[in-house]
Design an enzyme around this catalytic site. Structure first.
Site, mmCIF file in Angstrom:
data_model
loop_
_atom_site.group_PDB
_atom_site.id
_atom_site.type_symbol
_atom_site.label_atom_id
_atom_site.label_comp_id
_atom_site.label_asym_id
_atom_site.label_seq_id
_atom_site.Cartn_x
_atom_site.Cartn_y
_atom_site.Cartn_z
ATOM 1 N N GLY A 103 23.236 44.431 32.355
ATOM 2 C CA GLY A 103 21.753 44.393 33.009
ATOM 3 C C GLY A 103 21.255 45.812 33.219
ATOM 4 O O GLY A 103 20.005 46.250 32.647
ATOM 5 N N GLU A 127 20.348 47.474 30.145
ATOM 6 C CA GLU A 127 18.979 46.621 29.608
ATOM 7 C C GLU A 127 17.637 46.849 30.284
ATOM 8 O O GLU A 127 16.486 47.026 29.754
ATOM 9 C CB GLU A 127 19.159 44.963 29.705
ATOM 10 N N ALA A 139 23.981 43.089 35.735
ATOM 11 C CA ALA A 139 23.764 41.709 36.675
ATOM 12 C C ALA A 139 24.555 41.760 37.847
ATOM 13 O O ALA A 139 25.817 41.845 37.404
ATOM 14 C CB ALA A 139 23.599 40.604 35.856
HETATM 15 N N1 DAK Z 1 28.188 42.850 40.040
HETATM 16 C C1 DAK Z 1 28.448 42.683 41.266
HETATM 17 N N2 DAK Z 1 29.230 43.527 41.605
HETATM 18 C C2 DAK Z 1 29.626 44.615 40.923
HETATM 19 C C3 DAK Z 1 29.017 44.942 39.787
HETATM 20 C C4 DAK Z 1 28.308 43.886 38.944
HETATM 21 N N3 DAK Z 1 27.913 44.129 37.970
HETATM 22 N N4 DAK Z 1 29.625 46.008 39.497
HETATM 23 C C5 DAK Z 1 30.408 46.809 40.626
HETATM 24 N N5 DAK Z 1 30.204 45.781 41.609
HETATM 25 C C6 DAK Z 1 30.992 46.184 42.445
HETATM 26 C C7 DAK Z 1 32.480 45.659 42.722
HETATM 27 O O1 DAK Z 1 32.581 44.316 42.823
HETATM 28 C C8 DAK Z 1 32.715 46.428 44.021
HETATM 29 O O2 DAK Z 1 32.649 45.909 45.101
HETATM 30 P P1 DAK Z 1 33.742 45.777 46.266
HETATM 31 O O3 DAK Z 1 35.024 45.358 45.670
HETATM 32 O O4 DAK Z 1 33.874 47.245 46.867
HETATM 33 O O5 DAK Z 1 33.071 44.837 47.339
HETATM 34 C C9 DAK Z 1 31.938 47.672 44.251
HETATM 35 O O6 DAK Z 1 30.830 47.291 43.212
HETATM 36 C C10 DAK Z 1 32.371 49.093 43.319
HETATM 37 O O7 DAK Z 1 32.695 48.652 41.962
HETATM 38 P P2 DAK Z 1 34.371 49.120 41.520
HETATM 39 O O8 DAK Z 1 35.280 49.105 42.687
HETATM 40 O O9 DAK Z 1 34.554 48.419 40.444
HETATM 41 O O10 DAK Z 1 34.001 50.699 40.995
HETATM 42 P P3 DAK Z 1 34.856 51.248 40.026
HETATM 43 O O11 DAK Z 1 34.353 52.632 39.949
HETATM 44 O O12 DAK Z 1 36.327 51.177 39.963
HETATM 45 O O13 DAK Z 1 34.515 50.715 38.448
HETATM 46 C C11 DAK Z 1 32.615 49.696 37.007
HETATM 47 C C12 DAK Z 1 32.874 51.050 38.138
HETATM 48 C C13 DAK Z 1 31.139 50.117 36.699
HETATM 49 C C14 DAK Z 1 33.428 50.421 35.662
HETATM 50 C C15 DAK Z 1 32.981 48.514 37.420
HETATM 51 O O14 DAK Z 1 32.463 48.306 38.727
HETATM 52 C C16 DAK Z 1 32.641 47.442 36.374
HETATM 53 O O15 DAK Z 1 33.233 47.404 35.278
HETATM 54 N N6 DAK Z 1 31.658 46.737 36.688
HETATM 55 C C17 DAK Z 1 31.196 45.584 36.082
HETATM 56 C C18 DAK Z 1 30.309 46.113 34.763
HETATM 57 C C19 DAK Z 1 30.005 45.080 33.946
HETATM 58 O O16 DAK Z 1 30.620 44.343 33.599
HETATM 59 N N7 DAK Z 1 28.673 44.641 34.025
HETATM 60 C C20 DAK Z 1 28.024 43.710 32.995
HETATM 61 C C21 DAK Z 1 27.608 42.751 34.141
HETATM 62 S S1 DAK Z 1 27.089 41.183 33.354
HETATM 63 C C22 DAK Z 1 22.730 35.814 30.995
HETATM 64 C C23 DAK Z 1 23.962 36.109 30.412
HETATM 65 C C24 DAK Z 1 24.561 37.325 30.713
HETATM 66 C C25 DAK Z 1 24.170 38.200 31.781
HETATM 67 C C26 DAK Z 1 22.816 38.113 32.097
HETATM 68 C C27 DAK Z 1 22.256 37.079 31.884
HETATM 69 N N8 DAK Z 1 21.952 34.836 30.853
HETATM 70 C C28 DAK Z 1 22.393 33.639 29.697
HETATM 71 C C29 DAK Z 1 20.620 34.470 31.161
HETATM 72 C C30 DAK Z 1 25.034 39.303 31.903
HETATM 73 C C31 DAK Z 1 24.443 40.472 32.359
HETATM 74 C C32 DAK Z 1 25.448 41.261 32.826
HETATM 75 O O17 DAK Z 1 24.852 42.577 33.267
#
Ligand code: DAK
Length: 264
Positions: free
Chosen positions: A107, A110, A64
């Site tokens: 997400g 998911e 997400a």
């Molecule tokens: N959201 C927004 N931007 C993201 C992102 C994300 N999930 N993942 C990556 N990006 C963006 C980065 O900010 C970066 O943007 P800029 O800095 O270039 O502007 C660009 O994509 C490239 O990412 P990285 O520079 O970080 O790339 P790397 O190769 O270094 O790393 C990575 C790749 C996938 C390991 C890293 O980007 C990462 O860890 N991303 C986040 C993964 C994550 O934590 N995903 C889970 C997201 S939370 C809810 C409760 C909870 C949720 C939903 C609902 N309710 C109660 C309703 C949570 C849901 C989730 O999915």
């Protein structure tokens, strides 16, 4: 503003590509709305028999959109029922194959589990890292993953937030097949074409029956399956499929002039 998804057609299969590569296909609300509308339109289109959902080489989807969620309050979340829209993607009555290269996190993982099955590249990575952000999965991840791969491994992934490689995901049953990265989309498209060539009614009821196995006790599920099986004997496709077998010829399920009357 560019489209957040791209759709191409190959015969009876639609290839849907998530298109926010600079954000690793982070799933914001605008993307979800576009994807859900497109998926529902494809499901209603009788000339489409299956869809493949894919991302980029680097990411199926990295979760997400954290930037979109970061400043939301609990009230915002409840008021907008954040992520409820994804239930419509899961519910859309079209076979969906996830073709996964790169990251499928949070997400993204998911959404993979909302699809009917997944084909992953050797370099794909899966995980539920939300705990590292101070939250938990919010699009069904704790529920679908536990059913798919069991409590122990689901706990491991949701509590540590670690990522899982494709070979582990295959052993665990999170994905159906692992192939070389370059062959992910073509393999998924071939599987989708095979599905789309079958009887629309039989595919629809097979999906329904398998999905019910996650909800019903065994005896009830078996009776549910039998009722669907009986129902298919009211379709032309059953007669065509069985006649074709006996006449030693391929079945023809999709003559354009007949499609409308099948009542699938
Ligand atoms: N959201 C927004 N931007 C993201 C992102 C994300 N999930 N993942 C990556 N990006 C963006 C980065 O900010 C970066 O943007 P800029 O800095 O270039 O502007 C660009 O994509 C490239 O990412 P990285 O520079 O970080 O790339 P790397 O190769 O270094 O790393 C990575 C790749 C996938 C390991 C890293 O980007 C990462 O860890 N991303 C986040 C993964 C994550 O934590 N995903 C889970 C997201 S939370 C809810 C409760 C909870 C949720 C939903 C609902 N309710 C109660 C309703 C949570 C849901 C989730 O999915």
């Amino acid at each position: 503003m560019p489209n957040l998804i791209e759709i191409t057609r190959e015969g009876r299969v639609a290839l849907v590509r998530l298109n926010r590569p600079a954000q690793l296909n982070a799933l914001n609300l605008a993307l979800a709305e576009e994807l859900v509308a497109a998926t529902e339109a494809l499901a209603a289109d009788r000339s489409v028999g299956a869809m493949v959902l894919t991302g980029s080489d680097k990411a199926f989807a990295a979760g997400a959109d954290i930037a979109e969620m970061a400043d939301k309050s609990a009230e915002d979340m409840v008021e907008r029922d954040f992520f409820a829209i994804w239930d419509r993607f899961a519910a859309a009555r079209i076979p969906k194959i996830a073709a996964v290269n790169g990251y499928a996190l949070g997400g993204g993982c998911e959404v993979v589990m909302m699809c009917d099955f997944a084909i992953a590249g050797e370099g794909a990575r899966f995980g539920q890292p939300e705990v590292r952000l101070g939250v938990i999965a919010g699009m069904g991840g704790t529920q679908r993953m536990t059913r798919l791969i069991g409590r122990s491994l689901a706990m491991d992934l949701h509590l540590t937030g670690r990522t899982m490689r494709a070979d582990e995901a295959l052993r665990a049953g999170l994905v159906a097949r692992v192939v070389p990265d370059a062959e992910v989309v073509s393999t998924a498209m071939a599987a989708a074409a095979e599905i789309a060539a079958h009887s629309r009614a039989a595919v629809r009821l097979a999906r329904e029956a398998v999905a019910k196995a996650e909800e019903l006790p065994l005896g009830e599920g078996v009776r549910y399956e039998r009722a669907l099986f009986h129902r298919l004997f009211g379709t032309k496709d059953q007669r065509e499929g069985m006649a074709a077998f006996l006449e030693k010829r391929p079945a023809r399920f999709h003559e354009p002039d007949e499609a409308a009357e099948r009542g699938a």
